[in-house]
Design a protein around this motif. Structure first.
Motif, short mmCIF file in Angstrom:
data_model
loop_
_atom_site.label_atom_id
_atom_site.label_comp_id
_atom_site.label_asym_id
_atom_site.label_seq_id
_atom_site.Cartn_x
_atom_site.Cartn_y
_atom_site.Cartn_z
N PRO A 1 0.83 -1.21 0.00
CA PRO A 1 0.00 0.00 0.00
C PRO A 1 0.85 1.26 0.00
O PRO A 1 1.85 1.35 0.72
N GLU A 2 0.52 2.23 -0.84
CA GLU A 2 1.18 3.54 -0.88
C GLU A 2 0.10 4.59 -0.94
O GLU A 2 -0.45 4.89 -1.99
N ASP A 3 -0.23 5.15 0.24
CA ASP A 3 -1.30 6.13 0.35
C ASP A 3 -2.59 5.55 -0.24
O ASP A 3 -3.09 4.55 0.26
N ASP A 4 -3.11 6.16 -1.33
CA ASP A 4 -4.37 5.68 -1.90
C ASP A 4 -4.15 4.68 -3.04
O ASP A 4 -5.09 4.33 -3.76
N ALA A 5 -2.91 4.21 -3.20
CA ALA A 5 -2.60 3.24 -4.25
C ALA A 5 -2.20 1.90 -3.62
O ALA A 5 -1.78 1.84 -2.46
N LEU A 6 -2.35 0.84 -4.39
CA LEU A 6 -1.96 -0.50 -3.95
C LEU A 6 -1.13 -1.14 -5.06
O LEU A 6 -1.63 -1.36 -6.16
#
Length: 331
Positions: free
Chosen positions: A38-43
């Protein structure tokens, strides 16, 4: 780009299918384990690698000298842990160039040698490397090199000048380490997670490390010029020390801004560093006027030193700009 609809299975589990083309190209099939980051609002999703050691082969038949040394360093920065160099017959000069390359890299040693191949390996655990520590070390060395380069000039001390020149190799090795780590974070989300530093911050550290490497190059240039110059007039020496003091202040504030945890502190230091860069122009003009009264040959060398100090301050200003961007709100 492909789109998929999220579905619910078992009443509470969200599922989504993978594009078949991507799965085939990456050897993903039924039973394959994949990793999610997970990277903030991204996966981010990536197949789990069976091995953490990346191997690469390079044909060096037509490479020698500096070109061969540079090719080995490029393979290292690209992320290969084991590098196999092959040719019909590896010459003595090629072996010497390979040894020069390994000596210029951190943690790399020759693992195997035959008549037609040389295998070198990175013995460091990439997960234990820290881009923050590497940049911090570069900062300390580059700043001390610049200070000692000016001191060697003012005190006419050849020993100090030679020491500065030798230290440039340390900065170059650390620069390659930073480049290797940065490229690994771009290539693999796992590398970024192991590093514990956001990829945007890695970019900022990499960009700043490049500026520090250039400062070290100019410190080396000053030291080489110091070896050729005799004692310089006291007023010029004092003015050069003052110019160095300003450049050192820019570097110190800009690096403090880069590492500052509080946004307000980073902004204050970054803006202070940028303003100091503008004030340096007045000092360089004063020095240029002083050099006009000197012997032309001496004036030319001292003019190059003034330019190196001014450029070093500019590089510090670039770091300050990076620090301000790092501290800015992110969308």
């Amino acid at each position: 780009m492909e789109t998929r609809k999220v579905q619910v299975t078992g009443g509470s589990t969200y599922t989504v299918s993978l594009p078949k083309t991507w799965a085939t190209e990456n050897d993903v099939s039924a039973g394959t384990t994949v990793e999610f980051y997970p990277e903030d609002d991204a996966l981010l999703l990536t197949p789990r690698s069976e091995t953490d050691r990346q191997e690469g082969t390079l044909d060096i038949s037509n490479l020698e000298g500096e070109r061969l040394t540079r090719a080995v360093m490029t393979m290292y920065v690209s992320g290969f842990d084991i590098i196999r160099l092959e040719a019909g017959r590896i010459t003595t000069d090629q072996r010497r160039a390979i040894r020069d390359a390994t000596q210029g890299l951190v943690g790399v040693e020759v693992l195997e040698e035959t008549t037609d191949s040389v295998v070198i390996q990175d013995l460091l655990d990439s997960s234990e490397l820290s881009i923050v520590n590497a940049v911090t070390r570069m900062r300390l060395i580059a700043q001390s090199m610049l200070e000692d380069g000016v001191r060697a000039l003012v005190e006419n001390d050849d020993d100090i000048a030679h020491d500065v020149i030798e230290r440039d190799d340390d900065v170059d090795r650390l620069w390659l380490v930073v480049s290797r780590i940065f490229r690994a974070t771009l290539r693999s989300p796992r590398a970024a997670e192991e590093l514990g530093v956001p990829r945007e911050d890695c970019f900022d550290f990499h960009s700043s490390a490049r500026q520090l490497e250039r400062v070290a190059d100019h410190a080396t240039k000053i030291s080489n010029l110091a070896l050729k110059l005799d004692e310089i007039p006291e007023p010029v020496a004092a003015a050069l020390e003052e110019l160095h003091g300003d450049a050192a202040t820019v570097l110190e504030k800009s690096m403090d801004a880069l590492f500052a945890e509080e946004t307000g502190n980073a902004n204050r230091l970054g803006h202070d560093a940028r303003e100091t860069v503008l004030e340096i122009d007045e000092h360089t003009r004063t020095l240029d006027d002083m050099l006009r009264d000197l012997d032309p040959v001496q004036a030319q060398s001292l003019g190059l030193i003034v330019d190196s100090l001014s450029r070093s301050a500019d590089y510090g200003g670039n770091i300050a700009e990076t620090a301000l961007q790092k501290a800015a709100p992110r969308p």
